[in-house]
Motif scaffolding. Structure first.
Motif, PDB file in Angstrom:
ATOM      1  N   VAL A  49       0.863  -1.184   0.000  1.00 57.19           N
ATOM      2  CA  VAL A  49       0.000   0.000   0.000  1.00 57.19           C
ATOM      3  C   VAL A  49       0.901   1.236   0.000  1.00 57.19           C
ATOM      4  O   VAL A  49       1.645   1.455   0.963  1.00 57.19           O
ATOM      5  CB  VAL A  49      -0.928   0.015   1.223  1.00 57.19           C
ATOM      6  N   PRO A  50       0.898   2.038  -1.062  1.00 53.33           N
ATOM      7  CA  PRO A  50       1.841   3.165  -1.155  1.00 53.33           C
ATOM      8  C   PRO A  50       1.819   4.084   0.058  1.00 53.33           C
ATOM      9  O   PRO A  50       2.875   4.464   0.569  1.00 53.33           O
ATOM     10  CB  PRO A  50       1.391   3.887  -2.432  1.00 53.33           C
ATOM     11  N   ALA A  51       0.620   4.470   0.542  1.00 58.88           N
ATOM     12  CA  ALA A  51       0.542   5.399   1.665  1.00 58.88           C
ATOM     13  C   ALA A  51       1.177   4.815   2.917  1.00 58.88           C
ATOM     14  O   ALA A  51       1.897   5.508   3.651  1.00 58.88           O
ATOM     15  CB  ALA A  51      -0.917   5.770   1.944  1.00 58.88           C
ATOM     16  N   VAL A  52       0.937   3.539   3.154  1.00 60.17           N
ATOM     17  CA  VAL A  52       1.516   2.875   4.333  1.00 60.17           C
ATOM     18  C   VAL A  52       3.018   2.711   4.152  1.00 60.17           C
ATOM     19  O   VAL A  52       3.800   2.932   5.090  1.00 60.17           O
ATOM     20  CB  VAL A  52       0.840   1.512   4.564  1.00 60.17           C
ATOM     21  N   ARG A  53       3.438   2.334   2.959  1.00 62.20           N
ATOM     22  CA  ARG A  53       4.860   2.146   2.693  1.00 62.20           C
ATOM     23  C   ARG A  53       5.638   3.447   2.865  1.00 62.20           C
ATOM     24  O   ARG A  53       6.719   3.467   3.476  1.00 62.20           O
ATOM     25  CB  ARG A  53       5.054   1.583   1.281  1.00 62.20           C
ATOM     26  N   GLU A  54       5.094   4.540   2.361  1.00 65.02           N
ATOM     27  CA  GLU A  54       5.778   5.830   2.485  1.00 65.02           C
ATOM     28  C   GLU A  54       5.809   6.309   3.935  1.00 65.02           C
ATOM     29  O   GLU A  54       6.801   6.857   4.401  1.00 65.02           O
ATOM     30  CB  GLU A  54       5.082   6.859   1.589  1.00 65.02           C
ATOM     31  N   TRP A  55       4.694   6.091   4.652  1.00 63.88           N
ATOM     32  CA  TRP A  55       4.659   6.476   6.063  1.00 63.88           C
ATOM     33  C   TRP A  55       5.684   5.680   6.864  1.00 63.88           C
ATOM     34  O   TRP A  55       6.448   6.239   7.661  1.00 63.88           O
ATOM     35  CB  TRP A  55       3.255   6.240   6.616  1.00 63.88           C
ATOM     36  N   ARG A  56       5.718   4.395   6.626  1.00 58.06           N
ATOM     37  CA  ARG A  56       6.676   3.545   7.349  1.00 58.06           C
ATOM     38  C   ARG A  56       8.115   3.935   7.018  1.00 58.06           C
ATOM     39  O   ARG A  56       8.966   4.019   7.913  1.00 58.06           O
ATOM     40  CB  ARG A  56       6.416   2.081   6.974  1.00 58.06           C
ATOM     41  N   ALA A  57       8.397   4.201   5.736  1.00 61.45           N
ATOM     42  CA  ALA A  57       9.755   4.568   5.332  1.00 61.45           C
ATOM     43  C   ALA A  57      10.187   5.895   5.951  1.00 61.45           C
ATOM     44  O   ALA A  57      11.330   6.043   6.396  1.00 61.45           O
ATOM     45  CB  ALA A  57       9.836   4.647   3.801  1.00 61.45           C
ATOM     46  N   SER A  58       9.272   6.868   6.002  1.00 58.63           N
ATOM     47  CA  SER A  58       9.633   8.161   6.581  1.00 58.63           C
ATOM     48  C   SER A  58       9.918   8.034   8.073  1.00 58.63           C
ATOM     49  O   SER A  58      10.855   8.640   8.593  1.00 58.63           O
ATOM     50  CB  SER A  58       8.515   9.187   6.340  1.00 58.63           C
ATOM     51  N   LEU A  59       9.139   7.221   8.785  1.00 59.09           N
ATOM     52  CA  LEU A  59       9.396   7.033  10.210  1.00 59.09           C
ATOM     53  C   LEU A  59      10.713   6.310  10.441  1.00 59.09           C
ATOM     54  O   LEU A  59      11.425   6.600  11.410  1.00 59.09           O
ATOM     55  CB  LEU A  59       8.248   6.245  10.845  1.00 59.09           C
ATOM     56  N   SER A  69       0.523  12.354   7.494  1.00 59.18           N
ATOM     57  CA  SER A  69       0.370  10.921   7.653  1.00 59.18           C
ATOM     58  C   SER A  69       0.285  10.585   9.142  1.00 59.18           C
ATOM     59  O   SER A  69       0.098  11.462   9.977  1.00 59.18           O
ATOM     60  CB  SER A  69       1.542  10.186   6.986  1.00 59.18           C
ATOM     61  N   GLY A  70       0.425   9.317   9.457  1.00 59.60           N
ATOM     62  CA  GLY A  70       0.278   8.850  10.830  1.00 59.60           C
ATOM     63  C   GLY A  70      -0.517   7.568  10.846  1.00 59.60           C
ATOM     64  O   GLY A  70      -1.236   7.249   9.884  1.00 59.60           O
ATOM     65  N   LEU A  71      -0.416   6.823  11.927  1.00 59.20           N
ATOM     66  CA  LEU A  71      -1.099   5.542  11.994  1.00 59.20           C
ATOM     67  C   LEU A  71      -2.601   5.699  11.829  1.00 59.20           C
ATOM     68  O   LEU A  71      -3.244   4.919  11.106  1.00 59.20           O
ATOM     69  CB  LEU A  71      -0.788   4.853  13.330  1.00 59.20           C
ATOM     70  N   GLN A  72      -3.187   6.715  12.473  1.00 55.31           N
ATOM     71  CA  GLN A  72      -4.629   6.881  12.340  1.00 55.31           C
ATOM     72  C   GLN A  72      -5.016   7.317  10.928  1.00 55.31           C
ATOM     73  O   GLN A  72      -6.131   7.052  10.481  1.00 55.31           O
ATOM     74  CB  GLN A  72      -5.130   7.890  13.367  1.00 55.31           C
ATOM     75  N   VAL A  73      -4.089   7.969  10.229  1.00 58.12           N
ATOM     76  CA  VAL A  73      -4.376   8.393   8.853  1.00 58.12           C
ATOM     77  C   VAL A  73      -4.358   7.190   7.914  1.00 58.12           C
ATOM     78  O   VAL A  73      -5.211   7.073   7.023  1.00 58.12           O
ATOM     79  CB  VAL A  73      -3.351   9.447   8.398  1.00 58.12           C
ATOM     80  N   PHE A 123       0.174  10.134  17.202  1.00 58.01           N
ATOM     81  CA  PHE A 123       0.776  11.279  16.517  1.00 58.01           C
ATOM     82  C   PHE A 123       0.326  11.332  15.057  1.00 58.01           C
ATOM     83  O   PHE A 123       0.136  10.296  14.421  1.00 58.01           O
ATOM     84  CB  PHE A 123       2.306  11.188  16.541  1.00 58.01           C
ATOM     85  N   LEU A 124       0.148  12.554  14.597  1.00 60.34           N
ATOM     86  CA  LEU A 124       0.175  12.796  13.162  1.00 60.34           C
ATOM     87  C   LEU A 124       1.624  13.106  12.810  1.00 60.34           C
ATOM     88  O   LEU A 124       2.277  13.892  13.503  1.00 60.34           O
ATOM     89  CB  LEU A 124      -0.703  13.981  12.769  1.00 60.34           C
ATOM     90  N   GLN A 125       2.124  12.475  11.770  1.00 60.02           N
ATOM     91  CA  GLN A 125       3.473  12.776  11.296  1.00 60.02           C
ATOM     92  C   GLN A 125       3.352  13.534   9.975  1.00 60.02           C
ATOM     93  O   GLN A 125       2.724  13.042   9.040  1.00 60.02           O
ATOM     94  CB  GLN A 125       4.283  11.493  11.105  1.00 60.02           C
ATOM     95  N   ILE A 126       3.915  14.728   9.960  1.00 57.47           N
ATOM     96  CA  ILE A 126       3.849  15.553   8.753  1.00 57.47           C
ATOM     97  C   ILE A 126       5.240  15.605   8.145  1.00 57.47           C
ATOM     98  O   ILE A 126       6.165  16.187   8.718  1.00 57.47           O
ATOM     99  CB  ILE A 126       3.322  16.960   9.072  1.00 57.47           C
ATOM    100  N   ASP A 127       5.382  14.950   7.007  1.00 57.94           N
ATOM    101  CA  ASP A 127       6.669  14.851   6.328  1.00 57.94           C
ATOM    102  C   ASP A 127       6.860  16.102   5.462  1.00 57.94           C
ATOM    103  O   ASP A 127       6.053  16.381   4.571  1.00 57.94           O
ATOM    104  CB  ASP A 127       6.701  13.583   5.479  1.00 57.94           C
ATOM    105  N   PHE A 128       7.932  16.846   5.741  1.00 59.15           N
ATOM    106  CA  PHE A 128       8.192  18.133   5.095  1.00 59.15           C
ATOM    107  C   PHE A 128       9.512  18.003   4.330  1.00 59.15           C
ATOM    108  O   PHE A 128      10.589  17.997   4.927  1.00 59.15           O
ATOM    109  CB  PHE A 128       8.270  19.227   6.161  1.00 59.15           C
ATOM    110  N   LYS A 129       9.427  17.887   2.992  1.00 57.52           N
ATOM    111  CA  LYS A 129      10.629  17.732   2.179  1.00 57.52           C
ATOM    112  C   LYS A 129      10.922  19.041   1.453  1.00 57.52           C
ATOM    113  O   LYS A 129      10.087  19.557   0.717  1.00 57.52           O
ATOM    114  CB  LYS A 129      10.452  16.604   1.170  1.00 57.52           C
ATOM    115  N   GLY A 130      12.118  19.559   1.669  1.00 59.46           N
ATOM    116  CA  GLY A 130      12.529  20.798   1.027  1.00 59.46           C
ATOM    117  C   GLY A 130      13.912  21.174   1.504  1.00 59.46           C
ATOM    118  O   GLY A 130      14.445  20.594   2.463  1.00 59.46           O
ATOM    119  N   ASP A 131      14.505  22.147   0.858  1.00 58.65           N
ATOM    120  CA  ASP A 131      15.844  22.615   1.217  1.00 58.65           C
ATOM    121  C   ASP A 131      15.746  23.521   2.445  1.00 58.65           C
ATOM    122  O   ASP A 131      15.474  24.717   2.329  1.00 58.65           O
ATOM    123  CB  ASP A 131      16.470  23.366   0.043  1.00 58.65           C
ATOM    124  N   LEU A 132      15.999  22.947   3.602  1.00 60.09           N
ATOM    125  CA  LEU A 132      15.836  23.707   4.847  1.00 60.09           C
ATOM    126  C   LEU A 132      17.029  24.610   5.136  1.00 60.09           C
ATOM    127  O   LEU A 132      17.040  25.290   6.167  1.00 60.09           O
ATOM    128  CB  LEU A 132      15.612  22.738   6.012  1.00 60.09           C
TER     129      LEU A 132
END
Length: 769
Positions: free
Chosen positions: A42-52, A629-633, A345-354
């Motif tokens: 499942v892409p959404a689950v896979r991406e959430w798991r990978a980011s964590l 994202s997040g587990l509840q999401v 938790f909601l996990q908000i993945d923020f990708k950018g040049d910080l």
């Protein structure tokens, strides 16, 4: 060779190969199975798991300690410190780091405006006055208050970072034993997948002394009552038990590990072997016959009803759903919900040049808007630390607009353990952690909508966006700003300051800069003569300020002799700009509330920073890829995947069952009908009993299909074995742990259904032609 001798040689060969299989099976790996139920397809689950996993979130666990009294106590802090030190001593066992209120290093502004990184608790308080002083420090520290100490000061949170190379289940047990030994009168709660996974096993082990004898009594007693042949009972149970040795050897050969998710395979293997052995040589078998049409129609009706139930099932996915509100997991979730505002938790993945100020500033705006959103108890992001550092270095709580100034802040944070779970080493991705309740009153969808609204709002700058941001900052401090006041302040911020206002600002800039340049850290301390030429330039602040400061510096004879003129000029130019922005934004922000001095310090700093961003906005840009994202999401996606896999596996099993038609039409058709009907009755019976479907019990619904297709139990011995095993599995209902009781209920219903449906279709059938 006689038949008896051949039998003895066959038994010897079986014994020898079983012994070899047992020796080989000793090397099978054991896995706690913490992440086994998260689907990779499942892409959404896979991406959430990978980011964590990129942010080591799966390796960060929480231990909660609860005061038995009214609030923070001297004795309680002593036990928190004892537990913290005991856990720190487990480094060789897999505890990489522990952070609690008694050992946390926090960033604080010193009296001269510099930034210090020191222990929050340098010495444990011993009396009421010391305790009160510590309470004030905790409440004033945003990194501790609400994160490591609850806002009612009754709960403590210890963040434990685990070594991912260690067995999480074993480490979780060690942590629990260590906490129990040192917590004293404090209540203990544990938050994290390894702790949750251990709870069902703890319930089983605690009741094993009486469940195991009852299990064996039911298994052997009911089977014996059905067969009335003690020798066959011993042979079948022994053979089925030995088959588990072969199963373990097979698991090792396939490179699989033993985990909670493999339990259905073990039970299925045992049931399949026992059913086959129990049916061998059973002379009670009647010739197969076609069942009466009425019975077939009843079975087909049950299959249709089961299919409808399965199609509308909603598998449980989150800990709050899977576990009971009254067991250890439920109590831990309630503790963090009540004391810290949330256990999830909601996990908000923020990708950018910080390293780009515009991008980092957008992250700060997002954090502010999230904090002010209803339902979010605590928000953590690295941008908050950047703004705090800039307040110490540049007098404004904001992200600076220059890359060089932002690079200095990142340099200061290098090696800080607090940012490990918030930003990558390359500063190209950040994680915003938003604490939410395990069972949100307004529902997860509302929280996700609020988070997405904050994401959209963070891209905006200007008057309207700043007004919304100020209201969000105010809500975090319990304030409610009057819209008219906000409009007046922001309107003034968009205009050039009047001459009187500019003069007042200039006077404060000169005064504060004079104090800064008089410190030993200044590259040059101007004399009184020097100040007579420099002060008017700083007070005015108009035109080419840098050029005028450079001209004034050239007229300082003492500065020229040091050779530090370029460094001095750069410092004065930067500090003058920052101070002018700081003074003006604070003067304007004072109009937001009737009594500025009475407002919380955190609100005053952050509100002034938001006004400063309007006066001196970041450049357009700040592009980033932001995913909420997040587990509840992703729980819905996990449930849908569980259901999809169950449908797929049922179709595969029944599809393979069609092959049995080649070995006999009646046997094949009746086997498929038994498999489908028994599976449907299992679904119907569990739903009627209130047993919900979850990822742990889903695979057990395949048991009746597998047994019906592979070993249609037309023999009384096979049916007796299934009834006995089903009754024995029902003993696990007494464990009281919902994940285990669901498995027990499904296994009982599935095994008994196969036996009953086989008897129903096979008894008093029409005689075979």
């Amino acid at each position: 060779m006689s038949a008896g001798l051949r039998s003895r040689w066959a038994l010897l060969a079986v014994a020898a190969t079983t012994a070899l299989a047992a020796f080989y099976a000793r090397g099978v790996s054991v896995d706690s199975g913490v992440l086994d139920y998260l689907p990779d397809d499942v892409p959404a689950v896979r991406e959430w798991r990978a980011s964590l996993q990129r942010f080591d979130a799966f390796d960060s666990w929480l231990v909660g300690l609860e005061e038995p009294g009214a609030s923070l106590s001297v004795d309680g802090l002593r036990h928190v410190d004892a537990v913290t030190r005991s856990l720190e001593a487990l480094k060789s066992s897999g505890v990489l780091a522990v952070r609690s209120v008694t050992n946390v290093e926090t960033l604080r502004e010193a009296a001269d405006g510099s930034i210090d990184s020191n222990l929050l608790v340098t010495a444990l308080p011993t009396d009421a006055s010391g305790l009160d002083a510590l309470k004030r420090r905790i409440v004033a520290d945003r990194e501790v208050y609400g994160a490591l100490v609850s806002r009612d000061l009754k709960g403590y949170a210890l963040v434990v970072r685990a070594d991912p190379r260690k067995d999480p289940a074993a480490l979780a047990r060690l942590i629990e034993r260590t906490v129990q030994a040192g917590r004293g009168p404090l209540g203990a709660h544990y938050l994290g997948a390894p702790f949750f996974a251990a709870v069902p096993l703890q319930h089983v082990v605690a009741r094993l002394p009486w469940i195991l004898p009852l299990f064996l009594l039911l298994l052997g007693g009911i089977f014996l009552a059905g067969t009335r042949r003690p020798g066959r009972v011993v042979l079948v149970l022994g053979g089925a038990g030995l088959s588990l040795v072969w199963w373990l050897a097979l698991m090792r050969g396939l490179g699989r590990s033993v985990s909670p998710s493999s339990a259905p395979l073990a039970l299925g293997w045992f049931a399949l072997a026992g059913t086959l052995l129990a049916g061998l040589g059973d002379r009670s078998t009647r010739p197969l016959a076609w069942p009466r049409p009425g019975r077939v129609l009843l079975c087909l009706a049950a299959v249709a009803a089961g299919a409808v139930l399965l199609a509308h099932a909603r598998p449980l996915s989150t800990p709050g759903e899977v576990f009971s509100a009254h067991d250890e997991v439920g109590r831990s979730l309630a503790f963090f919900d009540d004391r810290f505002g949330g256990s999830d938790f909601l996990q908000i993945d923020f990708k950018g040049d910080l390293t780009d100020p515009a991008v980092a500033a957008r992250l700060l705006r997002l954090s502010d808007l999230l904090e002010g959103s209803r339902g979010f108890a605590d928000v953590r992001s690295v941008a908050q630390l950047l703004a705090f550092l800039n307040h110490g270095f540049g007098d404004v709580s904001r992200v600076p607009t220059s890359r060089a100034a932002l690079a200095n802040l990142w340099f200061f944070l290098e090696g800080n353990g607090d940012v490990r779970n918030l930003v990558t080493d390359r500063h190209d991705e950040a994680m915003v952690m938003v604490r939410i309740p395990s069972r949100p009153p307004e529902g997860t969808a509302a929280l996700v909508a609020a988070a997405n609204a904050a994401v959209a709002g963070s891209a905006l700058q200007g008057v309207a966006a700043t007004a919304e941001r100020l209201q969000a900052i105010a809500r975090t401090s319990g304030l409610d700003l009057e819209p008219t006041r906000v409009s007046a302040v922001l309107a003034a911020a968009t205009r050039a300051p009047s001459p009187p206002e500019n003069a007042a600002i200039g006077a404060q800039v000169v005064s504060r800069l004079r104090s800064i340049l008089a410190s030993p850290d200044s590259p040059y301390q101007p004399s009184e003569d020097d100040w007579r030429g420099l002060a008017p330039v700083l007070a005015d602040g108009s035109g080419d300020v840098a050029g005028r400061i450079r001209t004034a510096a050239a007229a300082m004879p003492g500065l020229g002799a040091t050779g530090l003129a370029p460094k001095f000029v750069d410092m004065v130019v930067a500090r003058e700009r920052d101070l002018r922005l700081s003074v003006r934004s604070q003067r304007l922000a004072e109009g937001l509330v009737p009594s500025w001095s009475a407002a919380p310090e955190a609100f005053r700093q952050r509100a002034a920073g938001a006004v400063a961003d309007l006066i001196d906005p970041q450049r357009e840009g700040g592009s980033a890829t932001i995913v909420v994202s997040g587990l509840q999401v992703v729980a819905g996606a996990i449930g849908a995947s569980t259901l999809s896999h169950l449908w797929r596996d049922l179709v595969w099993i029944l599809g393979l069952g069609v092959l049995s038609l080649f070995f006999g039409l009646r046997r094949g058709v009746l086997g498929l009908l038994v498999a489908a009907t028994a599976t449907a009755l299992t679904l119907i019976g569990c739903r009627a009993a209130g047993v919900e479907l979850d990822a742990g019990s889903a695979t057990f619904y395949l048991l009746p299909a597998l047994l019906g297709v592979c070993t249609w139990p037309s023999r009384r011995g096979s049916r007796s074995f299934l009834l006995a095993l089903g009754a024995a599995m029902a003993t696990l209902l007494f464990t009281g742990a919902p994940p285990v009781t669901r498995v027990a209920a499904v296994a009982f219903a599935g095994l008994v259904s196969v036996a009953l449906v086989a008897w129903f279709l096979g008894s008093r059938g029409e005689p075979t032609a």
